[in-house]
Design an enzyme around this catalytic site. Structure first.
Site, short mmCIF file in Angstrom:
data_model
loop_
_atom_site.label_atom_id
_atom_site.label_comp_id
_atom_site.label_asym_id
_atom_site.label_seq_id
_atom_site.Cartn_x
_atom_site.Cartn_y
_atom_site.Cartn_z
N SER A 51 0.81 -1.24 0.00
CA SER A 51 0.00 0.00 0.00
C SER A 51 0.84 1.28 0.00
O SER A 51 0.32 2.35 -0.25
CB SER A 51 -0.91 0.02 1.22
OG SER A 51 -0.13 0.25 2.38
N ASP A 152 -24.42 -2.01 4.14
CA ASP A 152 -23.61 -2.06 2.92
C ASP A 152 -24.50 -1.64 1.75
O ASP A 152 -25.00 -2.48 1.00
CB ASP A 152 -23.05 -3.47 2.71
CG ASP A 152 -21.97 -3.52 1.63
OD1 ASP A 152 -20.95 -4.22 1.84
OD2 ASP A 152 -22.14 -2.86 0.58
N THR A 180 -15.14 -0.53 5.03
CA THR A 180 -15.38 -0.11 3.65
C THR A 180 -14.04 0.28 3.03
O THR A 180 -13.06 0.54 3.74
CB THR A 180 -16.29 1.14 3.59
OG1 THR A 180 -15.52 2.27 4.04
CG2 THR A 180 -17.53 0.96 4.45
N ARG A 213 -9.61 2.20 6.91
CA ARG A 213 -8.78 3.28 6.38
C ARG A 213 -9.01 4.53 7.20
O ARG A 213 -10.17 4.83 7.58
CB ARG A 213 -9.14 3.60 4.92
CG ARG A 213 -8.47 2.73 3.85
CD ARG A 213 -6.97 2.92 3.78
NE ARG A 213 -6.32 2.09 2.77
CZ ARG A 213 -5.99 0.83 2.94
NH1 ARG A 213 -6.27 0.19 4.08
NH2 ARG A 213 -5.38 0.15 1.97
N ASP A 233 -6.73 1.30 14.29
CA ASP A 233 -5.63 0.68 13.54
C ASP A 233 -5.29 1.52 12.31
O ASP A 233 -4.17 1.45 11.80
CB ASP A 233 -6.01 -0.75 13.11
CG ASP A 233 -4.91 -1.43 12.31
OD1 ASP A 233 -5.16 -1.76 11.13
OD2 ASP A 233 -3.79 -1.57 12.83
N GLU A 238 -1.33 8.84 7.83
CA GLU A 238 -0.29 7.88 8.21
C GLU A 238 1.02 8.22 7.47
O GLU A 238 0.97 8.62 6.32
CB GLU A 238 -0.72 6.46 7.83
CG GLU A 238 -1.85 5.92 8.68
CD GLU A 238 -2.28 4.53 8.24
OE1 GLU A 238 -1.59 3.94 7.38
OE2 GLU A 238 -3.30 4.06 8.73
N HIS A 255 -1.67 0.24 11.68
CA HIS A 255 -2.22 -0.28 10.43
C HIS A 255 -1.68 -1.69 10.16
O HIS A 255 -1.13 -1.97 9.09
CB HIS A 255 -1.88 0.67 9.28
CG HIS A 255 -2.68 0.44 8.04
ND1 HIS A 255 -3.06 1.44 7.19
CD2 HIS A 255 -3.17 -0.70 7.49
CE1 HIS A 255 -3.74 0.94 6.17
NE2 HIS A 255 -3.82 -0.37 6.34
N GLY A 258 -4.19 -6.32 9.01
CA GLY A 258 -4.10 -7.30 7.93
C GLY A 258 -2.74 -7.95 7.81
O GLY A 258 -2.38 -8.48 6.75
#
Ligand SMILES: NC(=O)C1=CN([C@@H]2O[C@H](COP(=O)(O)OP(=O)(O)OC[C@H]3O[C@@H](n4cnc5c(N)ncnc54)[C@H](O)[C@@H]3O)[C@@H](O)[C@H]2O)C=CC1
Ligand SMILES: O=C(O)C(=O)[C@H](O)COP(=O)(O)O
Length: 373
Positions: A51, A152, A180, A213, A233, A238, A255, A258
């Site tokens: 990312s 959603d 999302t 995010r 997170d 960032e 972050h 994941g």
């Protein structure tokens, strides 16, 4: 005699096993994601990122890159229109780390429940964004007896409203977790989706989780919102994260929701398989023998209460508090800690000895732990 020109691959050095997995496809070079620039990609055929690399015209215009693979899920670092308009193949490892994020959220909530002395099964959970992560979180939360409200709108428009609630309804849940993408345009754009108006609907007993995010929740408005707990997170700006939000958060992390070992590996292998077919090369999977051995079985010490027993097991897989301590008093460690993130495995890789508590055994099984005799 025609000379075979070796293909060149440039890979973010946070992609695990880059050389081992991709090495037979060409000359592999690695760089930290933030250092991948136009000069570095000039003579590259395939670019494989995470990312931290902005993939756009500025990066690629003077390059011969014909393949871009992203080993993560978020797409906000990729100018997909530019790639399509310049006939560059793009592949993103959608869903590769969803289980890791769902486990992170459950673990953080069990930590909170233990520290605040409440039974998680008495709570409701509003899941905002029910895709790969949201679906897995829903299943795990249901395993704990948590009532879930699912929001959603894009899915509801596609599939019908059955099973979905609107955002205002979902925001009435005891716990709210956003999952999302970060989008800035369209009817369902998510930038500041949870803005001051939405935050004003919340009460001081509610819990808000952001492992999606930074920017989905308006951070400035969040700072003015008193809640039972904020679990953060993902951050705006960032790695220059807001010290006041650190202070206000029950749990902070850089972050890494994941970042399980399996998630990072899945991202790499999904891109590898796509690149092999793009270049019509046979896949080689002998590197799988080099993977770390699974951790030893966990024996539960405290099974009289299923939530305490589960907390003990989760803590044996990964001390989520360490992710907090790594940045709470040293936010400048944000990138350094995540680039050297300690390996932890997902629950389906963990063996747990059957306990005396049947309810705990059932929950562990539903959470995909390997129960052994
Ligand atoms: N903290 C971390 O380490 C990680 C963060 N992420 C973030 O989490 C996001 C979700 O991941 P996945 O579930 O894999 O993506 P996904 O694309 O499978 O699911 C996203 C869901 O959000 C829904 N959605 C879009 N706009 C919405 C809106 N306005 N309101 C409610 N729902 C909306 C979509 O319909 C979709 O079902 C990713 O886009 C990424 O930004 C993903 C992985 C790791
Ligand atoms: O997949 C995503 O989206 C994420 O947020 C990943 O956790 C990003 O991982 P890094 O690229 O920041 O290592």
């Amino acid at each position: 005699m025609t000379q075979i020109v070796q293909r060149k691959l440039l890979i973010d050095d946070a992609v695990p096993y880059a050389q081992t997995i991709f090495g037979h496809l060409g000359k592999v070079m690695t760089l930290p994601g933030r250092e991948i620039n136009a000069e570095a990609v000039k003579d590259i055929d395939a670019l494989i990122v995470r990312s931290r690399t902005q993939v756009n015209a500025e990066l690629l215009a003077d390059s011969k890159v014909s393949y871009v693979g992203s080993t993560v899920v978020g797409l906000d670092h990729i100018d997909q229109d530019y790639l399509a308009n310049t006939q560059r193949h793009f592949y993103s490892a959608q869903g590769c780390n969803a289980n890791s994020v769902a486990e992170f959220v459950i673990h953080a909530l069990i930590l909170l429940a233990e520290q605040e002395n409440f039974d998680i099964s008495t709570k409701s959970l509003g899941i905002i964004g029910v895709g790969h992560v949201g679906k897995l979180l829903h299943a795990k939360a249901q395993a704990l007896g948590v009532t879930c409200l699912l929001n959603d709108p894009p899915r509801a428009k596609q599939e019908g409203n059955q099973g979905f609630v609107d955002l205002e309804h979902a925001l009435q849940a005891d716990i709210i977790s956003v999952h999302t993408p970060l989008t800035f345009s369209g009817a369902d754009k998510t930038y500041h989706l949870i803005n001051s108006e939405k935050l004003a609907l919340l009460n001081p007993q509610q819990i808000l989780v952001n492992a999606a995010r930074g920017g989905i929740i308006d951070e400035q408005a969040l700072l003015q919102t008193h809640l039972k707990a904020k679990i953060t997170d993902c951050w705006e700006n960032e790695p220059n994260i807001n010290p006041e939000l650190i202070e206000q958060s029950f749990l902070v992390s850089p972050h890494i929701a994941g970042h399980s070992f399996e998630a990072k590996l899945a991202g790499s292998t999904m891109v590898y398989h796509d690149l092999c077919s793009f270049w019509n090369e046979p896949q080689k999977n002998d590197w799988q023998q080099k993977l770390p051995k699974i951790p030893k079985a966990i024996t539960v010490q405290n099974a009289e209460n299923w939530q305490k027993g589960l907390f003990y097991v989760l803590q044996k897989t990964h001390l989520i508090q360490n992710d907090d301590q790594a940045i709470r008093h040293n936010p400048s460690n944000f990138e350094g800690y995540r680039r050297n993130y300690p390996t932890h495995h997902e629950w389906h890789k963990q063996q747990v000895k059957v306990t005396k508590n049947q309810k705990l055994n059932c929950i562990l099984q539903k959470l995909n732990f390997q129960l052994i005799g």
